[in-house]
Design an enzyme around this catalytic site. Structure first.
Site, PDB file in Angstrom:
ATOM      1  N   HIS A   1      22.157   4.961   8.715  1.00  0.00           N
ATOM      2  CA  HIS A   1      21.501   3.996   8.087  1.00  0.00           C
ATOM      3  C   HIS A   1      22.535   3.251   7.406  1.00  0.00           C
ATOM      4  CE1 HIS A   1      19.207   1.751   5.379  1.00  0.00           C
ATOM      5  NE2 HIS A   1      17.872   1.853   6.199  1.00  0.00           N
TER       6      HIS A   1
ATOM      7  N   ASN B   1      10.928   5.135   6.128  1.00  0.00           N
ATOM      8  CA  ASN B   1      12.068   5.455   5.427  1.00  0.00           C
ATOM      9  C   ASN B   1      11.862   5.428   3.707  1.00  0.00           C
ATOM     10  OD1 ASN B   1      14.460   6.176   4.270  1.00  0.00           O
ATOM     11  ND2 ASN B   1      15.505   4.400   5.212  1.00  0.00           N
TER      12      ASN B   1
ATOM     13  N   GLY C   1      15.370  -4.932   3.202  1.00  0.00           N
ATOM     14  CA  GLY C   1      14.912  -5.244   1.764  1.00  0.00           C
ATOM     15  C   GLY C   1      15.010  -6.642   1.232  1.00  0.00           C
TER      16      GLY C   1
ATOM     17  N   GLU D   1      22.757   1.800   4.539  1.00  0.00           N
ATOM     18  CA  GLU D   1      23.081   2.145   3.103  1.00  0.00           C
ATOM     19  C   GLU D   1      23.995   3.381   3.060  1.00  0.00           C
ATOM     20  OE1 GLU D   1      18.841   2.288   1.889  1.00  0.00           O
ATOM     21  OE2 GLU D   1      18.727   0.037   2.341  1.00  0.00           O
TER      22      GLU D   1
ATOM     23  N   LYS E   1      13.594   6.115   1.270  1.00  0.00           N
ATOM     24  CA  LYS E   1      14.804   5.775   0.618  1.00  0.00           C
ATOM     25  C   LYS E   1      14.655   6.752  -0.772  1.00  0.00           C
ATOM     26  CE  LYS E   1      15.474   1.471   3.060  1.00  0.00           C
ATOM     27  NZ  LYS E   1      16.059   0.205   2.964  1.00  0.00           N
TER      28      LYS E   1
ATOM     29  N   GLU F   1      18.759  -2.199  13.080  1.00  0.00           N
ATOM     30  CA  GLU F   1      18.396  -2.902  11.627  1.00  0.00           C
ATOM     31  C   GLU F   1      19.377  -3.817  11.101  1.00  0.00           C
ATOM     32  OE1 GLU F   1      15.704  -0.021   9.133  1.00  0.00           O
ATOM     33  OE2 GLU F   1      17.749   0.795   8.889  1.00  0.00           O
TER      34      GLU F   1
ATOM     35  N   SER G   1      12.561  -5.518   6.506  1.00  0.00           N
ATOM     36  CA  SER G   1      11.367  -6.145   6.273  1.00  0.00           C
ATOM     37  C   SER G   1      10.239  -6.391   7.145  1.00  0.00           C
ATOM     38  CB  SER G   1      11.821  -7.704   6.020  1.00  0.00           C
ATOM     39  OG  SER G   1      12.964  -7.800   4.864  1.00  0.00           O
TER      40      SER G   1
HETATM   41  P1  13P Z   1      12.725  -2.825   4.357  1.00  0.00           P
HETATM   42  O1  13P Z   1      11.445  -2.436   5.331  1.00  0.00           O
HETATM   43  O2  13P Z   1      12.281  -2.515   3.037  1.00  0.00           O
HETATM   44  O3  13P Z   1      13.348  -3.953   4.790  1.00  0.00           O
HETATM   45  O4  13P Z   1      13.880  -1.512   4.803  1.00  0.00           O
HETATM   46  C1  13P Z   1      14.219  -1.258   6.179  1.00  0.00           C
HETATM   47  C2  13P Z   1      14.899  -0.213   6.228  1.00  0.00           C
HETATM   48  O5  13P Z   1      16.159  -0.101   5.583  1.00  0.00           O
HETATM   49  C3  13P Z   1      14.244   0.959   6.764  1.00  0.00           C
HETATM   50  O6  13P Z   1      15.318   1.898   7.080  1.00  0.00           O
END
Ligand code: 13P
Length: 255
Positions: free
Chosen positions: A94, A9, A172, A96, A11, A166, A212
């Site tokens: 997601h 992903n 992150g 976010e 982003k 997640e 992560s």
């Molecule tokens: P990270 O791998 O950067 O922690 O992000 C995870 C994520 O949100 C994947 O959708």
């Protein structure tokens, strides 16, 4: 047997030109790992460049979101019909998008239906925040997200859905979930799916862990019974890291 699925992903990272260059380098390095399903999810604007760069490759493309609506006056939105033929997967739910775009479980349920109606495969994401986690309520919370997101979805449709667990506090942050804990929660999610659709369907559903994930912890996640792959942010933006993740998936559970 569940074929591992590793999805990057991206982003809000990489222009269309950067997408083409990155995939030009990534695709040949991922080519040997045919026992896994490999997916990249660039921003909408990079999808045509990704499709061109991956023509003739077995690497799949996913979008990062989709509108719940078929078409019309929804400024800034992208419909499932527009994605049809361009992507195979679409991330829905997601954290976010839940947080910054105000997407509720009901919206996510409608998006899953819109995606399926156009032959797209949802990567249905969910996860708890730190307060819920520390209160020991993770499975109750995530189970509620599963039930709400899958309302009215049939067992047949469920075969085209990938689930991504997640934990928000692990995204992150560099603070990844303990692998045994992640297995417990993904196993619990499988149990909820079994209660909705029966054991055969639940056994076939692939469940990813995300938060992560990096080369140093991927093999441990992949060694867990209920973890069938990863949804990866930061590490998917680095060619050699993404290749290492896929290699670890291939070596632990590759078909
Ligand atoms: P990270 O791998 O950067 O922690 O992000 C995870 C994520 O949100 C994947 O959708």
């Amino acid at each position: 047997m569940r074929v591992p699925i590793i999805a990057g992903n991206w982003k809000m990272n990489k222009t269309a030109a950067e997408t083409a260059a990155f995939l030009g380098e990534l695709a040949p390095k991922l080519a040997p790992f045919t026992g896994t399903e490999r997916v990249v999810c660039p921003p909408f604007i990079g999808l045509p460049a990704a499709a061109a760069a991956l023509a003739g490759s077995d690497i799949k493309i996913g979008a990062q979101n989709v509108s719940e609506h078929e078409k019309g006056a929804y400024t800034s939105q992208v419909s499932a019909a527009m994605l049809e033929g361009l992507v195979e997967y679409v991330i829905i739910g997601h954290s976010e998008c839940r947080e910054y775009l105000g997407e509720t479980d009901a919206v996510i349920n409608r998006k899953i239906k819109a995606a399926l109606a156009h032959g797209l495969k949802p990567i249905f994401a969910m996860g708890e925040n730190l307060a819920v986690n520390e209160a020991g309520q993770t499975l109750a919370f995530v189970g509620g997200q599963v039930r709400a997101g899958l309302a009215d979805i049939t067992a047949e449709q469920m075969q085209n859905i990938v689930v991504a667990y997640e934990p928000i506090w692990a995204i992150g942050t560099g603070k990844s979930a303990n692998a045994q804990f992640a297995n417990e929660i993904t196993g619990g999610i499988r149990g909820v799916i079994e209660s909705l659709y029966g054991a055969t369907t639940a056994d076939g559903v692939r469940i990813q862990y995300g938060g992560s994930v990096k080369p140093s912890n991927m093999a441990e996640y992949m060694s867990q019974e209920h973890i069938d792959g990863a949804l990866v942010g930061g590490a998917s933006l680095v060619v050699d890291d993404f290749v290492s993740l896929v290699q670890a998936a291939q070596e632990t559970k590759g078909a």
